[in-house]
Design a protein around this motif. Structure first.
Motif, PDB file in Angstrom:
ATOM      1  N   ILE A   1       0.704  -0.861  -0.335  1.00 26.89           N
ATOM      2  CA  ILE A   1       0.089   0.019   0.147  1.00 26.89           C
ATOM      3  C   ILE A   1       1.298   1.425   0.028  1.00 26.89           C
ATOM      4  O   ILE A   1       1.369   1.199   0.860  1.00 26.89           O
ATOM      5  CB  ILE A   1      -0.947   0.097   1.033  1.00 26.89           C
ATOM      6  N   SER A   2       0.919   1.885  -1.255  1.00 29.83           N
ATOM      7  CA  SER A   2       1.980   3.662  -1.117  1.00 29.83           C
ATOM      8  C   SER A   2       0.730   4.387  -1.561  1.00 29.83           C
ATOM      9  O   SER A   2      -0.589   4.250  -1.203  1.00 29.83           O
ATOM     10  CB  SER A   2       2.605   2.540  -2.006  1.00 29.83           C
ATOM     11  N   GLU A   3       1.185   5.171  -1.712  1.00 32.32           N
ATOM     12  CA  GLU A   3      -0.319   7.011  -1.923  1.00 32.32           C
ATOM     13  C   GLU A   3       0.423   7.215  -3.227  1.00 32.32           C
ATOM     14  O   GLU A   3       1.504   7.494  -3.978  1.00 32.32           O
ATOM     15  CB  GLU A   3       0.290   7.661  -0.483  1.00 32.32           C
ATOM     16  N   LEU A   4      -0.211   7.887  -3.919  1.00 27.74           N
ATOM     17  CA  LEU A   4      -0.501   8.866  -5.083  1.00 27.74           C
ATOM     18  C   LEU A   4      -1.635   9.771  -5.334  1.00 27.74           C
ATOM     19  O   LEU A   4      -2.256   9.036  -5.007  1.00 27.74           O
ATOM     20  CB  LEU A   4      -0.423   7.226  -6.565  1.00 27.74           C
ATOM     21  N   ASP A   5      -1.091  10.978  -5.607  1.00 28.45           N
ATOM     22  CA  ASP A   5      -1.921  12.014  -5.507  1.00 28.45           C
ATOM     23  C   ASP A   5      -2.488  12.035  -3.979  1.00 28.45           C
ATOM     24  O   ASP A   5      -3.413  12.035  -4.167  1.00 28.45           O
ATOM     25  CB  ASP A   5      -2.581  11.881  -6.324  1.00 28.45           C
ATOM     26  N   GLU A   6      -2.087  11.422  -2.750  1.00 35.62           N
ATOM     27  CA  GLU A   6      -2.156  11.830  -1.443  1.00 35.62           C
ATOM     28  C   GLU A   6      -3.730  10.831  -1.366  1.00 35.62           C
ATOM     29  O   GLU A   6      -4.655  10.946  -0.553  1.00 35.62           O
ATOM     30  CB  GLU A   6      -2.973  12.736  -1.064  1.00 35.62           C
ATOM     31  N   ARG A   7      -3.484   9.342  -2.218  1.00 36.58           N
ATOM     32  CA  ARG A   7      -4.487   8.527  -1.986  1.00 36.58           C
ATOM     33  C   ARG A   7      -4.235   7.686  -1.650  1.00 36.58           C
ATOM     34  O   ARG A   7      -3.072   6.999  -2.763  1.00 36.58           O
ATOM     35  CB  ARG A   7      -5.656   8.894  -3.224  1.00 36.58           C
ATOM     36  N   PRO A   8      -4.393   6.471  -1.551  1.00 38.69           N
ATOM     37  CA  PRO A   8      -3.657   4.895  -0.664  1.00 38.69           C
ATOM     38  C   PRO A   8      -4.188   3.786  -2.151  1.00 38.69           C
ATOM     39  O   PRO A   8      -5.242   3.753  -3.073  1.00 38.69           O
ATOM     40  CB  PRO A   8      -4.777   4.296  -0.218  1.00 38.69           C
ATOM     41  N   LEU A   9      -2.872   3.545  -2.956  1.00 33.39           N
ATOM     42  CA  LEU A   9      -2.840   3.053  -4.119  1.00 33.39           C
ATOM     43  C   LEU A   9      -2.584   1.716  -3.481  1.00 33.39           C
ATOM     44  O   LEU A   9      -1.156   1.248  -3.415  1.00 33.39           O
ATOM     45  CB  LEU A   9      -1.586   3.068  -5.380  1.00 33.39           C
ATOM     46  N   ILE A  10      -3.229   0.211  -3.903  1.00 31.37           N
ATOM     47  CA  ILE A  10      -3.167  -1.340  -3.781  1.00 31.37           C
ATOM     48  C   ILE A  10      -2.410  -1.651  -4.573  1.00 31.37           C
ATOM     49  O   ILE A  10      -3.186  -1.783  -6.196  1.00 31.37           O
ATOM     50  CB  ILE A  10      -4.593  -1.567  -3.060  1.00 31.37           C
TER      51      ILE A  10
END
Lengths: 151, 151, 151
Positions: B87-96
């Protein structure tokens, strides 16, 4: 296995509370780069899992009757559908033991699995590495011909 | 991907010392439910592994020459023989980011592997999620066309 | 499943800060040995991953229409390309839930995947087990006929 200095430098890592999160870059060889990372960061014992994609892979199995590994070469690229491994010491140097399931980038999505001898990162390889707080040491085992864990 | 409110509520989770143990229920869509969980619990960065069974899966690979993902649909149900992700962040949203090996529920037990775009839980999905204590952020990479980790 | 006392004693383990690293020896049955370990060490709830090689495996899937597991026997030996599992309690006894991807030790390196009922260690099995700090309890679920997690 020769890698350019540039590729070694492309690796990224960040220390997390009980290990490291590591991102290998396109072109880096997994086993050599991870071993070098462990030596530089003094990671002696650990457990990791990884996802990403690889190419130019040597993957295989240990054949007990002949007491030797049998490796196949897969040109790839292949998705790293699963990779689990551990880091231990053999003769005071880090030894990376990694198994993986690699899936073909075609309509079959079929899988090959086994022990990884070498693999070059095709797009990226995202590794979560947890440090183990007790020694994981290996020694030669007469019965199997393998360097088994002696913990 | 529309899910009923009831299905969202069927999910169970418990906080453990460095993360969460999560059990998804039959009918829930994995990626949307896990993303929603991460937003609600403010889990920005993490690593997870899961076992269970899924159906209506979109699974595939990234094709570098065309710079796009190619997905195949598997009706299933299939056993989740292995699933690892982060789980990471892309454009301040969580990306699975999840990869899996799925095995067919027939006499072959054969496997397909790769990158998961979506999957509906068939029986249950048991997820162990560890929080990562340092930022895992993604950004667009010109060379590959992917949102790679920038840590 | 009868195992000799000698095989039980061949297992090695070391406590790490949040769990155990366990090495099973050639000839030990995975599920019975791990359950016995958990009872002896009072490990009630956990998550693990393992690599190694196994033989005499019962591997399969849950068939929802007939509400029963269907198992196939693989003589092996097979590489454990991936194994993930969790430890929970059912009726106050430890229950091992393990899924795996096993690859054939031949030129195909092809994989079978699914739920593991039993497996005998062929060379070694290296297990990293993390203890979970909150109860993972199971109970019977009418809808599926399975003992699902109730957390």
């Amino acid at each position: 296995m020769v890698r350019s200095r540039a590729n070694i430098n492309n690796m990224q890592s960040v220390q997390i509370h009980n290990g490291f999160f590591i991102v290998l870059a396109r072109g880096e060889e997994l086993m050599a780069t991870l071993r070098q990372f462990c030596e530089a960061q003094e990671v002696h014992w650990g457990q990791f899992q990884a996802i990403g994609a690889v190419e130019d892979v040597e993957i295989g199995y240990y054949d007990l009757p002949t007491r030797q590994y049998v490796f196949h070469r897969e040109a790839g690229p292949l998705e790293v559908a699963s990779m689990d491994g551990n880091i231990s010491e053999l003769d005071e140097r880090p030894l990376i033991h990694a198994h993986a399931v690699l899936s073909r980038c075609d309509e079959t999505l079929s899988c090959v699995g086994g022990h990884i001898r070498s693999a070059r990162v095709a797009l990226t390889l995202e590794i979560c590495l947890w440090q183990v707080t007790q020694p994981l040491l290996r020694g030669f085992d007469e019965e199997t011909g393998l360097n088994l864990l002696r913990i």
